[in-house]
Design a protein around this motif. Sequence first.
Motif, PDB file in Angstrom:
ATOM      1  N   HIS A  89      59.743   6.502 -58.522  1.00  0.00           N
ATOM      2  CA  HIS A  89      58.558   6.592 -57.662  1.00  0.00           C
ATOM      3  C   HIS A  89      57.368   7.209 -58.385  1.00  0.00           C
ATOM      4  O   HIS A  89      56.220   7.022 -57.974  1.00  0.00           O
ATOM      5  CB  HIS A  89      58.875   7.417 -56.413  1.00  0.00           C
ATOM      6  N   GLY A  96      56.332   2.915 -56.647  1.00  0.00           N
ATOM      7  CA  GLY A  96      56.006   4.073 -55.821  1.00  0.00           C
ATOM      8  C   GLY A  96      55.180   3.710 -54.609  1.00  0.00           C
ATOM      9  O   GLY A  96      55.379   4.255 -53.516  1.00  0.00           O
ATOM     10  N   LEU A  99      57.536   2.285 -52.025  1.00  0.00           N
ATOM     11  CA  LEU A  99      58.480   3.291 -51.526  1.00  0.00           C
ATOM     12  C   LEU A  99      57.807   4.339 -50.647  1.00  0.00           C
ATOM     13  O   LEU A  99      58.483   5.003 -49.864  1.00  0.00           O
ATOM     14  CB  LEU A  99      59.184   3.967 -52.707  1.00  0.00           C
ATOM     15  N   ARG A 100      56.499   4.473 -50.764  1.00  0.00           N
ATOM     16  CA  ARG A 100      55.765   5.430 -49.923  1.00  0.00           C
ATOM     17  C   ARG A 100      55.343   4.819 -48.587  1.00  0.00           C
ATOM     18  O   ARG A 100      54.495   5.377 -47.888  1.00  0.00           O
ATOM     19  CB  ARG A 100      54.528   5.945 -50.662  1.00  0.00           C
ATOM     20  N   GLY A 122      63.378   9.725 -56.283  1.00  0.00           N
ATOM     21  CA  GLY A 122      63.582   8.286 -56.216  1.00  0.00           C
ATOM     22  C   GLY A 122      64.422   7.849 -57.398  1.00  0.00           C
ATOM     23  O   GLY A 122      64.010   8.011 -58.547  1.00  0.00           O
ATOM     24  N   LEU A 254      66.242   6.578 -52.174  1.00  0.00           N
ATOM     25  CA  LEU A 254      65.055   7.409 -52.008  1.00  0.00           C
ATOM     26  C   LEU A 254      65.457   8.644 -51.214  1.00  0.00           C
ATOM     27  O   LEU A 254      65.710   8.576 -50.019  1.00  0.00           O
ATOM     28  CB  LEU A 254      63.958   6.629 -51.286  1.00  0.00           C
TER      29      LEU A 254
END
Length: 306
Positions: A89, A96, A99-100, A122, A254
């Motif tokens: 991440h 990233g 994943l956010r 991550g 994550l």
Amino acid sequence: MNDVVADEFGLTEAERALLPTRQELDHYAEHGWYLSKKLFTDEELDLLQDATDKYYEGHRDRTLPVRPPKLASWQPSDGPVQRHNDYIHYESEAAGRILRKPLLGAVAALLARTEEIRVFQGTLIYKPPVAGEPSNLVPWHFDKHYWQTSTSDRMLTAFIPFHDCGVENGTITMVDGSHRWRELPAGEDSSRHFAERDNSELDELLAANAAFNGVEVVKVPVEIPRGHVSFHHCRTYHGSGPNLAPSPRRAVSLHLQDGANEYRPWAKADGTPVVYNHDVLVRRTPDGRPDYADPEFCPVIWRGEV
């Protein structure tokens, strides 16, 4: 929600329909795991896989300023073993960004019963299609053992496969309800990673903890359709079997922390201090402790009421 929160972390009505129901939140509280609705689109997962392909080829948007002592960092020279790469991440901006996703944070906030969720770690995972590869077997463990320097017991993990993930792939398997167990006082170094331990030793530890709690071990393989996410509590025992499919099992684990989590000192059984990888990377709090709210490494992905 105030306007600032809504602008940064707001959800559409379609996304709100994907949040866990009250019954599903109760299930998580009782069983220690939850399979979500479809939180990621096919396009997002295509972009995530493309970003991680580039990562494996050597692309980095930024690199860690120092190398932590226990960094998982597969390299091609390591061969066709199961790959683990921490800080995906951080090092890949494209990965990233996906994943956010606030929707993921909102689901985690509901499960953890908190108003703030930050990334904790991550880890990019690639389980090769080699049926007999010993590293493909992930023995029974729970994540909090490796997070002893964290104050929170609400931390949780989102397991995000890039494709349909079932038993043939060696999907994640939960020990149902084990997050509610009292832990057997083993007097050992629980922070030692499962990769450093014999599988049979961890099998015996799981059986001993179940006996200590007077319960049977109930193992639940989680069949995860593409775009769905498996969440588990930081004290839920889990593991996975071999990848028997003709293609690799690809995913990101994550790890997530609630807003109240912070660093605490923790010692191993022999008295030496436990050091988590963040401790040599993140900024310091005013009193000199590692700051697990450092936005560079532990960005907020949800804040506010859901």
